[in-house]
Design a protein around this motif. Structure first.
Motif, PDB file in Angstrom:
ATOM      1  N   LEU A  12      31.735   6.920 -18.051  1.00  0.00           N
ATOM      2  CA  LEU A  12      31.724   7.910 -16.830  1.00  0.00           C
ATOM      3  C   LEU A  12      30.357   8.337 -16.523  1.00  0.00           C
ATOM      4  O   LEU A  12      29.194   8.423 -14.824  1.00  0.00           O
ATOM      5  N   LEU A  49      39.139   5.417 -17.022  1.00  0.00           N
ATOM      6  CA  LEU A  49      38.911   5.830 -17.750  1.00  0.00           C
ATOM      7  C   LEU A  49      38.780   7.093 -17.234  1.00  0.00           C
ATOM      8  O   LEU A  49      38.312   8.412 -18.061  1.00  0.00           O
ATOM      9  N   GLY A  56      37.303   0.323 -18.715  1.00  0.00           N
ATOM     10  CA  GLY A  56      38.730   0.580 -18.038  1.00  0.00           C
ATOM     11  C   GLY A  56      39.710  -0.181 -18.000  1.00  0.00           C
ATOM     12  O   GLY A  56      40.617   0.180 -18.246  1.00  0.00           O
ATOM     13  N   LEU A 112      33.295  -1.160 -15.944  1.00  0.00           N
ATOM     14  CA  LEU A 112      34.677  -2.199 -15.179  1.00  0.00           C
ATOM     15  C   LEU A 112      35.407  -2.561 -16.158  1.00  0.00           C
ATOM     16  O   LEU A 112      36.874  -2.575 -16.508  1.00  0.00           O
ATOM     17  N   SER A 150      40.029   2.682 -13.315  1.00  0.00           N
ATOM     18  CA  SER A 150      39.380   3.446 -13.350  1.00  0.00           C
ATOM     19  C   SER A 150      39.604   5.672 -13.567  1.00  0.00           C
ATOM     20  O   SER A 150      39.362   5.674 -14.155  1.00  0.00           O
ATOM     21  N   LEU A 168      30.509  -0.378  -9.861  1.00  0.00           N
ATOM     22  CA  LEU A 168      31.496  -0.318 -11.199  1.00  0.00           C
ATOM     23  C   LEU A 168      30.287  -1.197 -11.915  1.00  0.00           C
ATOM     24  O   LEU A 168      30.794  -1.974 -11.950  1.00  0.00           O
ATOM     25  N   VAL A 185      28.909   5.437 -14.700  1.00  0.00           N
ATOM     26  CA  VAL A 185      28.797   5.502 -13.217  1.00  0.00           C
ATOM     27  C   VAL A 185      27.915   6.829 -12.103  1.00  0.00           C
ATOM     28  O   VAL A 185      27.166   5.791 -10.808  1.00  0.00           O
TER      29      VAL A 185
END
Ligand SMILES: Nc1ncnc2c1ncn2[C@@H]1O[C@H](COP(=O)(O)OP(=O)(O)OP(=O)(O)O)[C@@H](O)[C@H]1O
Ligand SMILES: [Mg+2]
Lengths: 565, 361
Positions: free
Chosen positions: A259, A37, A413, A410, A34, A405, A262
């Motif tokens: 993002l 990211l 990332g 994920l 994360s 996520l 997310v």
């Protein structure tokens, strides 16, 4: 009889170490990808820039997938409610026939991995050669293009409606009949009972189910890739994946898309928890509830036809077409003695150079991921339920983070993380996929283990201690045998999705680390539908077997004579 | 059997003290009950004694052997104790025999001895012949007995019981009370019995410790608690009472003369620390008020009016309205007593009239 042993010195620092080790490990697993990211979205650490955020608005190739994703999520959420609520009502509280069959069929829809459902529907409804379209045209009817938003909504709805269905089904089952009878005695008609009593009671479940369906539709890569991409529709997950091979790499832009996804998932999840939290006012005792029952009267058979019809479309049709395609010489016609062949299986398993190793990779990865997840979940449950240290619940919260996520995010990332030091040695390895699966499916394992552990009174272990067992003896003879069925169930629950993960794998696989899902998608892209169907049938059969096993173990665990008192 | 001693023991959960600087001696070889309301720290106390928890301060000893201090712990399995849990904690994956034999296996008792020791323990609790039964098939009462057999089979020096009867129905509970009492006397094991049921504690115990938010308020024989309570809390916990507020106007040994707010004067037995001019509360149990011919104005006589009499089976319950007092006074008489609606004078023996500090409850 006074104790003869000298008191043992307690090492305070030593007893805190394992918990902090677990917390640190989990933080690394969920936090590090994360972090990358976020860094990438701001073009850190090379420079700091918010360009990717400001450019987003003007770039149609970024805005369009975002809008498409939202539309798909919303339409699917609506679709699941339209399908799931009437079905739940039918099986939970009416006297209609075949309720058990419908119930099982709806639950079965979720066992098939979504990309395989999508592939099955291309065999049924692709505009030119889809079996149903051919049939419809032959009878002078229209044909339906499954490579469209409507097709995607249809397929994803069929796949995820089981969540909304199950939540509403349980909510309806928990309503105590006297609640309705009380309203009846106050001269409320059936319509008023529905509007004033039933709907408010199940509204949280409906909202919760719809939100979950929406999140899944937005984040699930498989159907978007199988149905959206050929139809020229891109979504956030497919947009991120398709940019990976491109030049120049638009890492920052993709990180921003990730993002956004997310945020969608997290907001949806929080709203869903909220909605389901409101359910607490329903009688939750379970015991002593006399479920309500509605007589359908003359609507009995029309309702049954609709319900059974749906169950058939959702399960029998896709699985049937895959079976047919797997054993037929030509997938566009149904299998018959005249065109029966095992050639597709030979082509898939023997001739194809990827499949063999892919099957091994998938099996090994799934088994390893399930084992690691279960071990971590055991530790999380141990600290949460058996210790009184401060922060003992923290590992549980950390392990739940991956729920927010999406797999593709994920994996992206992780990709960013391993293209930078110090973890570059993981790039392109099976180890990287293993990390992905462990993080992704950890919440499944911890949830199962927690519910198992909370049914096990800590006193069972203490009773062993006071009768003379050491910590290890008490654990081995009492706690482990009692938690073992839960361990096996959790292991199988992780094994199933891990053996078929696609949305994250597609980001991280390399030559030599292909999994079965990658092999199937690859063959699908090559138009080799026969071998694809053969592989799909093999995969779904294996999954059905495993889920049957898991079902058997969990019901045995829940049976009253095994429970602690 | 040696005494078990708590010395200045404190224990808290996250800064919230639930056992506070506790000094407490449990006499060896006796039946001691710890009686207190829910949440007062009884289970915490018992678990520290069992070795499941470390005290934050202080020391727990069995005779001269130190069991627990904040830095050192004898682990539970080395304490030679047994415990019966409130939910019994019967191991569901083992049958009756295996549940009982577990402790013997842990103690490495020779195999040929185990069978007879288990049979003996099961016989003691009335479960003889149940060896091969699945433990989950037992009724609540049988599970309770099994838990007892499991705790006794290792011949512990101290048996800890945490509300073991609270899950049983009323009749079974009554029978088990007698059986536990009898078992304790037969074996001479030190019983530490936690409960919040005062009748249970009264009927079984050699001594009772009344616990209140983390401290032992009074510890003594049941009669002592009943006849010489030190505080309003103790009196209240042991049953229904009539309370009168007042001020001490004279002392004579442990007798206090109190002017109560309704105007009457009452003589009673004073708790330690009561002096002239102290604000006090006076308690009289309903069964200790008797109808009398003594005139109003005499000490310990109240004049009032019976407003209601209820037949309660073995006794009668009367509400007496006393002028200058809001609540009715509750009086209990035997079935034969002739109490009629209308004016009545009631009297309480100074021995049975308790004067305790007002600051207390
Ligand atoms: N593990 C814990 N963490 C935090 N607080 C606790 C814990 N265990 C007990 N407490 C608190 O400590 C206090 C005393 O608890 P304890 O269980 O000793 O009471 P008890 O006298 O046994 O009550 P009961 O009669 O209800 O069993 C209670 O207020 C309880 O809420
Ligand atoms: Mg307790």
């Amino acid at each position: 009889m006074t104790p003869l042993v000298a008191p043992r010195r307690r090492t305070t620092a030593g007893s805190k170490l394992p918990l902090w080790g677990l917390i640190a490990g989990l933080s690394l697993l969920v936090g590090y990808p994360s972090l990358w990211l976020l860094l990438t979205a701001f073009e850190l650490p090379e420079q700091f820039s918010v360009r990717a955020f400001t450019d987003f608005v003007g770039d149609d190739s970024l805005v369009r997938p975002t809008l498409n994703t939202v539309v798909l999520g919303v339409l699917t959420a609506i679709g699941t409610v339209l399908v799931g609520v009437p079905l739940a009502w039918y099986t939970a509280v009416t006297d209609g026939p075949f309720r058990r069959f419908v119930h099982l069929a709806v639950l079965a829809t979720y066992i098939t991995p979504p990309y395989l459902t999508a592939i099955a529907f291309t065999l049924l409804l692709s505009p030119e050669a889809g079996i149903l379209n051919v049939l419809s045209r032959r009878m002078g009817g229209p044909s339906f293009d499954v490579y469209s938003m409507a097709g995607l909504v249809l397929v994803v709805t069929l796949h995820v409606c089981s969540f909304c269905y199950l939540l509403v089904h349980d909510a309806l089952k928990r309503i105590d009949a006297p609640l309705i009878e009380a309203a009846r005695t106050l001269q409320a008609g059936p319509w008023q009972v529905l509007r004033r009593i039933l709907l408010p009671l199940v509204a949280p479940a409906v909202t919760g189910g719809a939100l979950l369906a929406g999140i899944l539709a937005m984040t699930e890569f498989g159907p978007q890739a199988v149905l959206g991409t050929p139809g020229g529709l891109t979504f956030l997950p497919t947009r991120i994946v398709s940019s990976l091979g491109g030049y120049p790499p638009r890492w920052a832009d993709m990180a921003v898309l990730a993002l956004i996804l997310v945020v969608f998932a997290a907001v949806g999840l929080v709203a869903q928890r909220r909605a389901l939290g409101k359910q607490s006012f329903i009688t939750v005792t379970g015991r002593g509830v006399r479920p309500i029952r509605f007589s359908l009267g003359r609507a009995r058979w029309p309702a049954a036809i609709a319900a059974v019809g749906f169950a058939t479309v959702a399960t029998v049709l896709p699985f049937g077409v895959l079976v047919s395609g797997a054993f037929a010489r030509d997938w566009t016609t149904l299998v018959s003695p005249g065109n029966f062949t095992l050639e597709n299986f030979r082509a898939a398993f023997v001739e194809d150079e990827v499949t063999g190793s892919a099957v091994l990779n998938s099996a090994g990865l799934a088994a390893a991921a399930a084992t690691i997840c279960v071990v971590i979940a055991l530790a999380v449950a141990y600290f949460g339920h058996r210790t009184t240290q401060r922060f003992r619940d923290l590992p549980d919260y950390l392990a739940a983070v991956p729920l927010g996520l999406p797999a593709t995010v994920l994996a992206f990332g992780l990709l960013l993380a391993v293209t930078n030091p110090p973890f570059q040695f993981l790039y392109g390895t099976l180890g990287l996929l293993l990390v992905l699966y462990v993080v992704r499916f950890l919440p499944l394992a911890t949830r199962t283990m927690n519910s198992g552990a909370s049914q096990l009174s800590g006193e069972l272990e203490l009773a062993a201690r006071i009768t003379g067992a050491s910590w290890w003896q008490a654990t081995r003879r009492i706690s482990l045998p009692l938690i073992w069925p839960t361990v096996v169930a959790a292991w199988l629950l992780v094994l199933m999705p891990a053996s078929n993960e696609l949305g994250g794998t597609v980001v991280l696989y390399a030559s030599g680390t292909e999994t079965i899902s990658i092999a199937i998608i690859r063959l699908n892209d090559l138009g080799q539908f026969g071998p694809v169907a053969a592989l799909a049938v093999a995969v779904i059969s294996a999954l059905l077997l495993i889920s049957g096993l898991a079902q058997w173990i969990t019901t045995r665990r829940a049976s009253p004579d095994r429970r602690t008192r | 059997m040696s005494d078990v001693t708590f010395e200045a023991v404190s224990k808290g959960y996250g800064g919230n003290l639930v056992v506070k600087d506790l000094d407490f001696t449990i006499p060896g070889g006796q039946f001691t009950s710890i009686l207190g309301p829910s949440g007062c720290g009884k289970t915490t106390l018992l678990r520290m004694l069992a070795g499941f928890m470390t005290p934050d301060t202080g020391e727990i000893r069995n005779g001269t052997a130190v069991l627990s201090t904040p830095g050192t712990m004898v682990p539970p399995e080395k304490r030679g104790m047994g415990m019966v849990f409130q939910q019994y904690a019967i191991w569901p994956h083992m049958n009756v025999f295996e549940n009982v034999s577990f402790g013997l296996e842990m103690a490495q008792v020779p195999r040929h001895e185990i069978g007879s020791r288990v049979a003996e323990a099961l016989e003691t609790v009335g479960l003889g012949g149940y060896e091969s039964r699945g433990s989950a098939d037992l009724s609540g009462g049988q599970q309770q007995r099994l838990a007892l057999a499991r705790a006794l089979v290792t011949r512990p020096s101290v048996l800890l019981l945490d509300e073991p009867l609270s899950n049983l129905d009323a009749r079974l509970r009554e029978r088990m009370r007698f059986e536990l009492r009898e078992l304790q006397q037969r074996t001479g094991i030190t019983f530490v019995y936690v409960t919040h049921d005062q009748v249970e504690a009264m009927s079984m115990s050699d001594t009772i410790a009344i616990m209140r938010s983390g401290v032992i308020e009074q510890h003594g024989a049941p009669e002592e608690l009943y006849n010489r309570p030190v505080s309003a809390f103790v009196i209240d916990f042991l049953g229904l009472n009539n309370w009168f507020d007042g001020t001490v106007v004279g002392m004579d040994g442990d007798r206090a003369r109190v002017k109560v707010t309704s105007g009457a004067t009452v003589t009673g037995t004073a708790a330690p620390g009561i002096a002239v001019d102290a604000n006090v509360r006076v308690a009289v149990r309903p069964e200790d008020f008797v109808p009398t011919d003594r005139p109003a104005g005499q000490d310990n006589v109240l004049a009032g009016e019976v407003t209601q009499s209820l037949f309660m089976g073995s006794y009668l319950h009367h509400s007496v309205k006393v002028p200058g007092r809001e609540d009715n006074v509750v009086v209990q008489t035997g079935r034969g007593a002739r109490v009629q609606q209308g004016p009545i004078n009631i009297w309480a023996d100074p021995h049975l009239t308790h004067v305790v500090p007002a600051s207390d409850l």
